[in-house]
Write a protein that holds these residues in place. Sequence first.
Motif, mmCIF file in Angstrom:
data_model
loop_
_atom_site.group_PDB
_atom_site.id
_atom_site.type_symbol
_atom_site.label_atom_id
_atom_site.label_comp_id
_atom_site.label_asym_id
_atom_site.label_seq_id
_atom_site.Cartn_x
_atom_site.Cartn_y
_atom_site.Cartn_z
ATOM 1 N N ARG A 122 -7.978 6.100 -3.479
ATOM 2 C CA ARG A 122 -8.243 6.185 -4.925
ATOM 3 C C ARG A 122 -6.939 6.377 -5.692
ATOM 4 O O ARG A 122 -6.654 5.691 -6.679
ATOM 5 C CB ARG A 122 -9.221 7.333 -5.205
ATOM 6 N N ALA A 123 -6.123 7.282 -5.209
ATOM 7 C CA ALA A 123 -4.858 7.566 -5.902
ATOM 8 C C ALA A 123 -3.940 6.344 -5.894
ATOM 9 O O ALA A 123 -3.276 6.039 -6.897
ATOM 10 C CB ALA A 123 -4.165 8.753 -5.230
ATOM 11 N N SER A 124 -3.925 5.641 -4.777
ATOM 12 C CA SER A 124 -3.032 4.472 -4.672
ATOM 13 C C SER A 124 -3.505 3.344 -5.587
ATOM 14 O O SER A 124 -2.685 2.669 -6.225
ATOM 15 C CB SER A 124 -2.963 3.977 -3.224
ATOM 16 N N LEU A 125 -4.814 3.128 -5.654
ATOM 17 C CA LEU A 125 -5.344 2.080 -6.537
ATOM 18 C C LEU A 125 -5.046 2.439 -7.998
ATOM 19 O O LEU A 125 -4.625 1.589 -8.793
ATOM 20 C CB LEU A 125 -6.847 1.896 -6.330
ATOM 21 N N ASP A 126 -5.262 3.710 -8.340
ATOM 22 C CA ASP A 126 -4.975 4.142 -9.723
ATOM 23 C C ASP A 126 -3.503 3.903 -10.058
ATOM 24 O O ASP A 126 -3.154 3.422 -11.135
ATOM 25 C CB ASP A 126 -5.288 5.639 -9.895
ATOM 26 N N GLN A 127 -2.671 4.257 -9.090
ATOM 27 C CA GLN A 127 -1.231 4.111 -9.326
ATOM 28 C C GLN A 127 -0.836 2.640 -9.489
ATOM 29 O O GLN A 127 -0.059 2.288 -10.384
ATOM 30 C CB GLN A 127 -0.474 4.709 -8.144
ATOM 31 N N GLN A 128 -1.396 1.785 -8.614
ATOM 32 C CA GLN A 128 -1.096 0.353 -8.723
ATOM 33 C C GLN A 128 -1.474 -0.157 -10.111
ATOM 34 O O GLN A 128 -0.717 -0.888 -10.739
ATOM 35 C CB GLN A 128 -1.898 -0.431 -7.692
ATOM 36 N N GLN A 129 -2.664 0.255 -10.547
ATOM 37 C CA GLN A 129 -3.109 -0.211 -11.863
ATOM 38 C C GLN A 129 -2.187 0.289 -12.962
ATOM 39 O O GLN A 129 -1.835 -0.442 -13.885
ATOM 40 C CB GLN A 129 -4.541 0.240 -12.119
ATOM 41 N N SER A 130 -1.763 1.539 -12.838
ATOM 42 C CA SER A 130 -0.876 2.088 -13.869
ATOM 43 C C SER A 130 0.475 1.374 -13.863
ATOM 44 O O SER A 130 1.200 1.392 -14.842
ATOM 45 C CB SER A 130 -0.683 3.594 -13.658
ATOM 46 N N MET A 131 0.792 0.722 -12.737
ATOM 47 C CA MET A 131 2.055 -0.010 -12.653
ATOM 48 C C MET A 131 1.870 -1.489 -13.018
ATOM 49 O O MET A 131 2.783 -2.298 -12.842
ATOM 50 C CB MET A 131 2.646 0.122 -11.243
#
Length: 417
Positions: A122-131
Amino acid sequence: MGSFPTGGRGSRPIGGLVSRHDVIVIGAGVVGCSIAWHLAELGACNVLVLDRLQIGAGTTAQSSGILRTHYSVPENVALARRSFSAFEHFADYVHDEEAASGLVKCGYLIAAPEGPRLAPLRASLDQQQSMGIPLQRLDARQAAERLPICRFDDAALIGFEPEAGFADAYLVTTGFARAARRRGVRFMEGVAVQGLLAQGGAGGIERRITGVETSQGRFEAPLVISAQNIWSRELEDWTGITVPLVPERHRVFALQGPEPYTNAMPVYKDLGSPGMLYCRSYGGRQMLVSEGIGGEVLAAPDIEPGDIPMDAVIEVGTQVAERFPSYETAGLASSWTGVYDVTPDWNPVLGRVQALPGLMLAFGFSGHGFKLSPAVGRLLAQEALMLPTDLSLAPYAPERFSDGRLLTGLYGSGAVS
Ligand SMILES: Cc1cc2nc3c(=O)[nH]c(=O)nc-3n(C[C@H](O)[C@H](O)[C@H](O)COP(=O)(O)OP(=O)(O)OC[C@H]3O[C@@H](n4cnc5c(N)ncnc54)[C@H](O)[C@@H]3O)c2cc1C
């Protein structure tokens, strides 16, 4: 300390040829060839690449070729993102209309059930999206539309990255090498580097690298870049620096199932399986599958094929059948092994050795270096030429282990990082 010549011997011909260059790259794998191309592209003259074997014959030849930006370490996301556009437009990227990366842009699906790997996903997907990475969250039905041979009934979270897939490591490596050659880079195959040349180190004069000692004589350069992968520990003997690296052998299988795994189907990462399996199409029909966790630790670097006991086939086959029900009856079409250059945090070491001017490192890709190779080559070339770098190399600094600044990802050990 091994054979580390000091005190100004670097400019004298001893026992053979002396040749001078601006930069010497040790290793003509995908990383060394990418560095060489980017050096030439950025205007470096007189670059020499040396390889004991042949271009692309090291661990690059064993790569599964998967390209994705899914990482929990944001620096890796940025490197992978920049690299993907190079793979996508490879001919333009190397200014060679005949060059191809062999990209199959099938996307990357990653799923986790309830459990310890859900929060990192979840954290990695959120981070990818924020990038700004294009990304979709799918439900089980949508995921099955993309990968109908797979079951997703237990998935608590599924991410899909359309700008992903796999490419051909041999094509990319030789593409970089050919483009570099056209810009004047000299490649010498069958030449083993046996030591580094240095000057100084006594009387208060800073010790610095001035070239390499090889099976074919001495080659001088004010900058040597080691892209030696699993053989990087040779540097310990040559210089006394610490190279925190373990060669790990991994097994890869090609399975022939009753239902094809086609090129239109995405690469799949199964965070729910004990081995954190990764799968992709192989030849448009078979499934290429391997475990994404620790492998067999080798005492010394060795790329000869390793044994694949029947137990290992059964272990992976059972995990595959759990996720791909029709593969219960799949046959083993082929299998092979490959060796990762694993660092303590499963992330690469990139940049200058502060204690040894004239030496730069690029090793420790820990099973995920192909997808990063274009951006890594460019950053190291920029650093070598003392140009501003597109991204900071500081997180990947060789000194991070001794300084306690490890780049450990949320998934812990493993190439997903
Ligand atoms: C089984 C497997 C699957 C993988 N799958 C993926 C994947 O799906 N996606 C991904 O991104 N990455 C993957 N990787 C990782 C990726 O393939 C590697 O990180 C990458 O290819 C390494 O390239 P390299 O240039 O660093 O190393 P290499 O290709 O090993 O090149 C190093 C070169 O240095 C030369 N050399 C070393 N020492 C000397 C010396 N003293 N003198 C002269 N020459 C020397 C060697 O001969 C060799 O050619 C995988 C790796 C393996 C093994």
